[in-house]
Every structure is written in C-alpha cells, then in structure tokens.
Design an enzyme around this catalytic site. Structure first.
Site, PDB file in Angstrom:
ATOM      1  N   HIS A 120       0.863  -1.176   0.000  1.00 37.73           N
ATOM      2  CA  HIS A 120       0.000   0.000   0.000  1.00 37.73           C
ATOM      3  C   HIS A 120       0.906   1.235   0.000  1.00 37.73           C
ATOM      4  O   HIS A 120       2.021   1.184   0.534  1.00 37.73           O
ATOM      5  CB  HIS A 120      -0.823  -0.048   1.295  1.00 37.73           C
ATOM      6  CG  HIS A 120      -1.896   0.983   1.419  1.00 37.73           C
ATOM      7  ND1 HIS A 120      -1.634   2.283   1.769  1.00 37.73           N
ATOM      8  CD2 HIS A 120      -3.241   0.896   1.266  1.00 37.73           C
ATOM      9  CE1 HIS A 120      -2.775   2.954   1.826  1.00 37.73           C
ATOM     10  NE2 HIS A 120      -3.768   2.133   1.525  1.00 37.73           N
ATOM     11  N   ASP A 200       3.159  -4.563   8.037  1.00 35.30           N
ATOM     12  CA  ASP A 200       1.946  -3.769   7.836  1.00 35.30           C
ATOM     13  C   ASP A 200       0.786  -4.748   7.976  1.00 35.30           C
ATOM     14  O   ASP A 200       0.535  -5.560   7.086  1.00 35.30           O
ATOM     15  CB  ASP A 200       1.973  -3.117   6.446  1.00 35.30           C
ATOM     16  CG  ASP A 200       0.645  -2.444   6.102  1.00 35.30           C
ATOM     17  OD1 ASP A 200      -0.334  -2.645   6.837  1.00 35.30           O
ATOM     18  OD2 ASP A 200       0.597  -1.729   5.088  1.00 35.30           O
ATOM     19  N   GLN A 203      -4.371  -5.309   6.717  1.00 36.03           N
ATOM     20  CA  GLN A 203      -5.316  -6.302   6.189  1.00 36.03           C
ATOM     21  C   GLN A 203      -5.117  -7.672   6.820  1.00 36.03           C
ATOM     22  O   GLN A 203      -5.879  -8.597   6.541  1.00 36.03           O
ATOM     23  CB  GLN A 203      -5.183  -6.415   4.660  1.00 36.03           C
ATOM     24  CG  GLN A 203      -5.442  -5.126   3.906  1.00 36.03           C
ATOM     25  CD  GLN A 203      -6.877  -4.631   4.027  1.00 36.03           C
ATOM     26  OE1 GLN A 203      -7.788  -5.376   4.365  1.00 36.03           O
ATOM     27  NE2 GLN A 203      -7.073  -3.355   3.759  1.00 36.03           N
ATOM     28  N   LYS A 226     -10.537  -1.271  10.529  1.00 34.65           N
ATOM     29  CA  LYS A 226     -10.673  -2.451   9.667  1.00 34.65           C
ATOM     30  C   LYS A 226     -11.191  -3.655  10.456  1.00 34.65           C
ATOM     31  O   LYS A 226     -11.428  -4.716   9.887  1.00 34.65           O
ATOM     32  CB  LYS A 226      -9.316  -2.825   9.051  1.00 34.65           C
ATOM     33  CG  LYS A 226      -8.560  -1.650   8.427  1.00 34.65           C
ATOM     34  CD  LYS A 226      -8.653  -1.608   6.934  1.00 34.65           C
ATOM     35  CE  LYS A 226      -7.705  -0.547   6.396  1.00 34.65           C
ATOM     36  NZ  LYS A 226      -8.067  -0.084   5.070  1.00 34.65           N
ATOM     37  N   CYS A 364      -4.741   2.357  -3.730  1.00 30.53           N
ATOM     38  CA  CYS A 364      -3.528   2.919  -3.093  1.00 30.53           C
ATOM     39  C   CYS A 364      -2.356   1.957  -3.236  1.00 30.53           C
ATOM     40  O   CYS A 364      -1.561   1.789  -2.291  1.00 30.53           O
ATOM     41  CB  CYS A 364      -3.746   3.238  -1.621  1.00 30.53           C
ATOM     42  SG  CYS A 364      -4.960   4.507  -1.358  1.00 30.53           S
TER      43      CYS A 364
HETATM   44  N1  PMP Z   1      -1.709  -0.733   4.549  1.00 35.24           N
HETATM   45  C1  PMP Z   1      -2.644  -1.523   4.037  1.00 35.24           C
HETATM   46  C2  PMP Z   1      -2.258  -2.903   3.579  1.00 35.24           C
HETATM   47  C3  PMP Z   1      -3.954  -1.070   3.950  1.00 35.24           C
HETATM   48  O1  PMP Z   1      -4.903  -1.860   3.448  1.00 35.24           O
HETATM   49  C4  PMP Z   1      -4.282   0.221   4.409  1.00 35.24           C
HETATM   50  C5  PMP Z   1      -5.693   0.757   4.310  1.00 35.24           C
HETATM   51  N2  PMP Z   1      -6.307   0.567   3.083  1.00 35.24           N
HETATM   52  C6  PMP Z   1      -3.263   1.011   4.949  1.00 35.24           C
HETATM   53  C7  PMP Z   1      -1.992   0.491   4.997  1.00 35.24           C
HETATM   54  C8  PMP Z   1      -3.523   2.377   5.467  1.00 35.24           C
HETATM   55  O2  PMP Z   1      -4.425   2.307   6.523  1.00 35.24           O
HETATM   56  P1  PMP Z   1      -5.107   3.618   7.107  1.00 35.24           P
HETATM   57  O3  PMP Z   1      -5.636   4.388   5.940  1.00 35.24           O
HETATM   58  O4  PMP Z   1      -6.178   3.097   7.996  1.00 35.24           O
HETATM   59  O5  PMP Z   1      -4.056   4.364   7.844  1.00 35.24           O
END
Ligand code: PMP
Length: 406
Positions: A120, A200, A203, A226, A364
C-alpha cells in the site's frame, strides 16, 4: 456462526442504497461498526468524557483506567509481551510514518530499506521520504504474477546495508496472504540481527490470528477501523527494548518527562510516542470491538470468511470474461478482478446502482497495477457479517451487468 443474527448488530447493513438492500463488500476499505461499539462511544461522551492521564478528578481517572484497559486488551489480542509495547496512533498510516521518522535516526547514507512491489502507498511513501532525508536507498522485493512475493529475489536484496524490511502481511489490493513469519525468521536466522522487521498488518489483523511474538517482527502496524472499531485510531506495536530507545515522533504534551528551555527529557514508552490529547472515545470503541470479536470467537470468524472466500472464487470463475487478478493459493478478505476490457469504475458504478458496494481503482497500490499493466481493478472484500446470500446477490448483479459492459 449465526450470520443473520450478527447482521442485526450492524444497523447500517439494514439500509437501502439506490432503493436496493445494501450489500456491503468494501470491507478492506473499512468495516461497519456493531451497535455495542456505537453505544460505547456515546456512553463515553454522556458519562465520563475527560482528558486522560492529566487529572486527579474522578472522571479523568475513569477515562484513564478504561483507556489503559483497552491497551491491555490489544496486548492480549496480538499476544504482545507487555502493554507498554502498544502505542496508540491514528492508524496504520501514522504508525508507519512514526517508524519512518523515528527509525531515520538509525539510518546512515548508503543504508537500504526493503519493501515489496505490492505494498500500500502508506508502506512506500513514508520510506521514500525517509530515503530522501537520510540518503538511503529503497529496494523492492518483486511479486510473482499470482501476487505472492518472489522470495527467490530476497537473498540478492539483503546485504550488510539493509536496515529495514517492511512488508504487508496481506495485500490490500489482491487479498494475497504473505508468509511474513517465514521471511522474518529467515532474515533473523541468517544473522541479520540489526535489521528492523516491520509488518503492515492493516489487512492481516481482521482476517488472521496475529501473534507478534510468533511472527518475530519488531513492529506491527494496524488500523482499528478495519476490525469493526472506529476510524481515527490504530496501533503501533513495537518491541519494548526498541520503543524505549527510539527517538520520539511528535513533540508536545504527554510525551515528556521534564521540559525546560535548556533541555527536555522524554517520557517512557508508549507515552513518548503519544503526544497530545488522544482520541479517547475511539479507544473506548476499539475495546468494545475487540470484546465483540472475542464473543463471536476469532477462529469462527476465520473459518467463516474462508468459506466465503472459496465460494466467491468458485462463483466468479464461472462468469465468462471475468479474470481474477492475483490468483495465489492463500488469500484472505479480498478478491480483485476485471471483466473483459471494461474499466473497473464502470463495474463499480453499475453494481452500486444495484445496491452492491465494491471498491474500484488502484487501491492505493499503484505499483501493483503497474506490475499487471492495468489501470486498476474491481475489488470485493469481506467481513464477519458477509454471508452466502450477499455473495449470491453480488454474483447475480455481476451477471446482470456483464452484457452492459461489452
Ligand atoms: N496498509 C494496508 C495494507 C492497507 O490496506 C491500508 C488501508 N487501506 C493502509 C496500509 C492504510 O491504513 P489507514 O488508511 O487506515 O491508515
């Protein structure tokens, strides 16, 4: 698991969108919140709203006790050794930015940071910014076409300059589970002891049982929203001995021991990383969400979501012209797909008219799209309240729109 009963706990699942019952399949972006979480937030504001750690008065003490009890709940949830290893942040993004900022103090020109091709943006951009500041180099572990990491390239990336390896446990764009435990253990075994290992878990946390000690990571980042908890709150788990030494991220109240114009000393971890007034109500809601998950049983949730994943893949594979992107064997939470040459936005817009909410775009994770040479994907993602009926309606809706997309 009685999903019909569970659905009743989530008021939003009862609404209509475009005059159709909502089928919410955008859980990788954020999950819906059960009533106990919504009520806990309301109760906090009605009965014990006060700033934490600052007052001797009763309300402040109640709020502080609850705020710290949730830290302990989180510790148990991810099997950290100490509750002081749990830092409250705004979410995964802030946790990763905190690390990129704080760990910069250990980086020297020529050092290297490894991320993967399927990260991401929040596990890419903070490191790129750190690289610019510290004249270090970002190196990329490529993915195979099925979305798994190309582990055969790991050895050629690791060397004595490697200082940080930061990898997702589950890819948000493809739903592929990565065996980061194996990778982290391997890196430790080959005596790269001085590499910070970061997961990270944005997910991973909703779909896998997380044990940070077993993973052998130094840091684990995730967002509460999440996993059925409020937005605006998340966690940085960090090993105690590292957090205690690390340079703070933001300065301000709460993170200090003593301040004078000559010299400021910093508070102990985790407070040294929690400058300013935290989002107490969100922490309270987070605690309730963890209680809710525990009542259902995390093993039950995993087993249920796994069945939903297998069923959905089988059903999707029957749709002519539909292609799943990232066909790895082990997946959790999300499936990305394309239909013929149609643009994913069209798929998303047409499904929305039928009440089905999915995500479309690059999620993203633009480098992933560059890997497959596509502009984006359509992504359906699941949660504990997703049932077979939701999937049947989703598939029926897809079958309805396919002819419109030709
Ligand atoms: N890393 C991953 C793998 C994600 O799926 C996400 C959220 N889509 C993020 C980072 C960022 O999370 P947040 O927007 O809640 O800070």
């Amino acid at each position: 698991m009685d999903i019909k009963q569970i659905k009743k706990d989530f008021p939003i699942l009862d609404i209509k969108v475009n005059n159709k019952p909502l089928i919410y399949l955008d859980n990788a972006a954020t999950t819906q919140k059960p009533l106990p979480v919504i009520e806990a937030i309301s109760e906090y504001y009605q009965k014990y709203n006060a700033n934490v750690h600052r007052g001797v008065h009763t309300l402040s003490q109640i709020a502080t006790d609850k705020f710290e009890q949730v830290r302990e709940q989180i510790r148990k949830f991810i099997n950290a050794e100490h509750s002081s290893e749990i830092v409250y942040t705004r979410g995964t993004t802030e946790s990763l930015n905190l690390l990129a900022s704080s760990l910069s103090h250990y980086l020297r020109e020529g050092d290297e940071i490894i991320v993967s091709e399927s990260e991401h943006h929040s596990n890419i951009v903070p490191w790129q910014m750190a690289c610019e500041r510290t004249k270090t180099k970002l190196r990329v572990l490529p993915i195979n076409d099925d979305g798994t990491y190309d582990i055969s390239k790991l050895d050629s990336l690791l060397n004595e300059n490697t200082k940080i390896v930061s990898l997702a446990q589950v890819s948000n764009s493809l739903g592929v589970i990565h065996d980061i435990k194996n990778i982290f253990h391997y890196i430790r075994e080959i005596k790269h002891d001085n590499i910070f290992l970061i997961a990270d878990g944005a997910q991973g946390i909703p779909h896998l049982k997380v044990d940070v000690q077993d993973l052998s990571c130094d840091f684990y980042c995730f967002s509460a929203h999440k996993i059925y908890a409020p937005m605006g709150i998340g966690v940085l788990y960090g090993r105690k001995e590292l957090l205690e030494e690390m340079y703070p991220y933001q300065g301000g109240g709460e993170m200090i021991k003593e301040v004078s114009f000559e010299k400021t000393t910093y508070n102990i971890a985790p407070y040294r990383f929690e400058a300013g007034t935290p989002s107490v109500s969100d922490v309270i809601g987070f605690g309730k969400a963890l209680e809710y998950i525990e009542q259902i049983g995390f093993d039950n949730i995993i087993a249920h979501e796994d069945k939903i994943m297998q069923y959905t893949i089988e059903q999707l594979e029957r749709i002519e012209g539909l292609k799943i992107i990232g066909n790895a064997e082990h997946k959790a939470g999300a499936i990305s797909f394309l239909i013929g040459n149609s643009h994913p936005f069209d798929v998303g817009t047409l499904l929305d008219q039928l009440g089905v909410a999915i995500r479309t775009g690059h999620h993203c994770a633009q480098p992933v799209m560059q890997h497959y040479n596509i502009p984006g994907t359509a992504r359906a993602s699941f949660a504990l309240y997703t049932d077979f009926e939701d999937i049947d309606i989703f598939i029926k809706s897809l079958n309805r729109i396919v002819p419109m997309l030709q």
